[in-house]
Design a protein around this motif. Structure first.
Motif, PDB file in Angstrom:
ATOM      1  N   ALA A  10      42.885  44.889  38.520  1.00 27.48           N
ATOM      2  CA  ALA A  10      42.957  44.236  39.830  1.00 27.48           C
ATOM      3  C   ALA A  10      41.666  43.475  40.066  1.00 27.48           C
ATOM      4  O   ALA A  10      40.592  44.061  40.094  1.00 27.48           O
ATOM      5  CB  ALA A  10      43.182  45.270  40.925  1.00 27.48           C
ATOM      6  N   GLY A  11      41.769  42.190  40.226  1.00 26.20           N
ATOM      7  CA  GLY A  11      40.598  41.372  40.507  1.00 26.20           C
ATOM      8  C   GLY A  11      39.635  41.303  39.333  1.00 26.20           C
ATOM      9  O   GLY A  11      38.438  41.161  39.530  1.00 26.20           O
ATOM     10  N   GLY A  12      40.150  41.399  38.139  1.00 23.58           N
ATOM     11  CA  GLY A  12      39.298  41.325  36.948  1.00 23.58           C
ATOM     12  C   GLY A  12      38.559  42.609  36.641  1.00 23.58           C
ATOM     13  O   GLY A  12      37.711  42.632  35.766  1.00 23.58           O
ATOM     14  N   VAL A  13      38.884  43.688  37.358  1.00 20.24           N
ATOM     15  CA  VAL A  13      38.233  44.970  37.126  1.00 20.24           C
ATOM     16  C   VAL A  13      39.271  45.956  36.618  1.00 20.24           C
ATOM     17  O   VAL A  13      40.324  46.132  37.229  1.00 20.24           O
ATOM     18  CB  VAL A  13      37.593  45.507  38.426  1.00 20.24           C
ATOM     19  N   LEU A  14      38.996  46.582  35.499  1.00 20.14           N
ATOM     20  CA  LEU A  14      39.896  47.565  34.926  1.00 20.14           C
ATOM     21  C   LEU A  14      39.588  48.932  35.524  1.00 20.14           C
ATOM     22  O   LEU A  14      38.440  49.364  35.542  1.00 20.14           O
ATOM     23  CB  LEU A  14      39.727  47.614  33.407  1.00 20.14           C
ATOM     24  N   GLN A  15      40.629  49.601  36.029  1.00 19.07           N
ATOM     25  CA  GLN A  15      40.443  50.929  36.591  1.00 19.07           C
ATOM     26  C   GLN A  15      41.484  51.854  35.973  1.00 19.07           C
ATOM     27  O   GLN A  15      42.666  51.534  35.932  1.00 19.07           O
ATOM     28  CB  GLN A  15      40.600  50.900  38.111  1.00 19.07           C
ATOM     29  N   ILE A  16      41.014  53.010  35.494  1.00 22.38           N
ATOM     30  CA  ILE A  16      41.890  54.002  34.884  1.00 22.38           C
ATOM     31  C   ILE A  16      42.217  55.048  35.943  1.00 22.38           C
ATOM     32  O   ILE A  16      41.319  55.647  36.531  1.00 22.38           O
ATOM     33  CB  ILE A  16      41.206  54.674  33.675  1.00 22.38           C
TER      34      ILE A  16
END
Length: 116
Positions: free
Chosen positions: A41-47
């Protein structure tokens, strides 16, 4: 003042131990997530950890048994160096005074014990 500081410090340490041991027990007893979901989301990877139904769960706690191993990579290890030998010449007055002292004892030898 010292008279009151020691018991207060002891009670404070006991409370700290009780609270941290409770959080470690919760961390050990928590169910492990079944899988993870990667969200971009928004160029940020979150696991995000998910359960068996695909619902997001709370973030997993750090394993308390392995938590101290994280400090291993923080700094350089302490390496003992070999001691450096230093040779110094004794002054002349120290060499001449070495002859004084106690007299060596006389040698007293005896044979093995007899069988008679």
């Amino acid at each position: 003042m010292k008279r009151f500081a020691r018991p207060f410090a002891g009670v404070l340490l006991a409370l700290m131990l009780a609270v941290t041991s409770l959080s470690m027990a919760v961390a050990r007893g928590q169910a492990a997530p079944v899988g993870t979901m990667a969200l971009c989301a928004g160029g940020v990877l979150q696991i995000v950890p998910v359960d068996a139904d695909g619902q997001p769960t709370a973030p997993a706690h750090l394993c308390p048994d392995c938590a101290l191993s994280l400090f291993v990579g923080l700094g350089e290890g302490f390496v003992l160096t070999a001691p450096q030998g230093v040779w110094l010449a004794a002054p002349a007055e120290a060499r001449s005074s070495r002859s004084g002292g106690r007299v060596a004892p006389n040698a007293v030898a005896r044979g093995p014990p007899s069988l008679v």
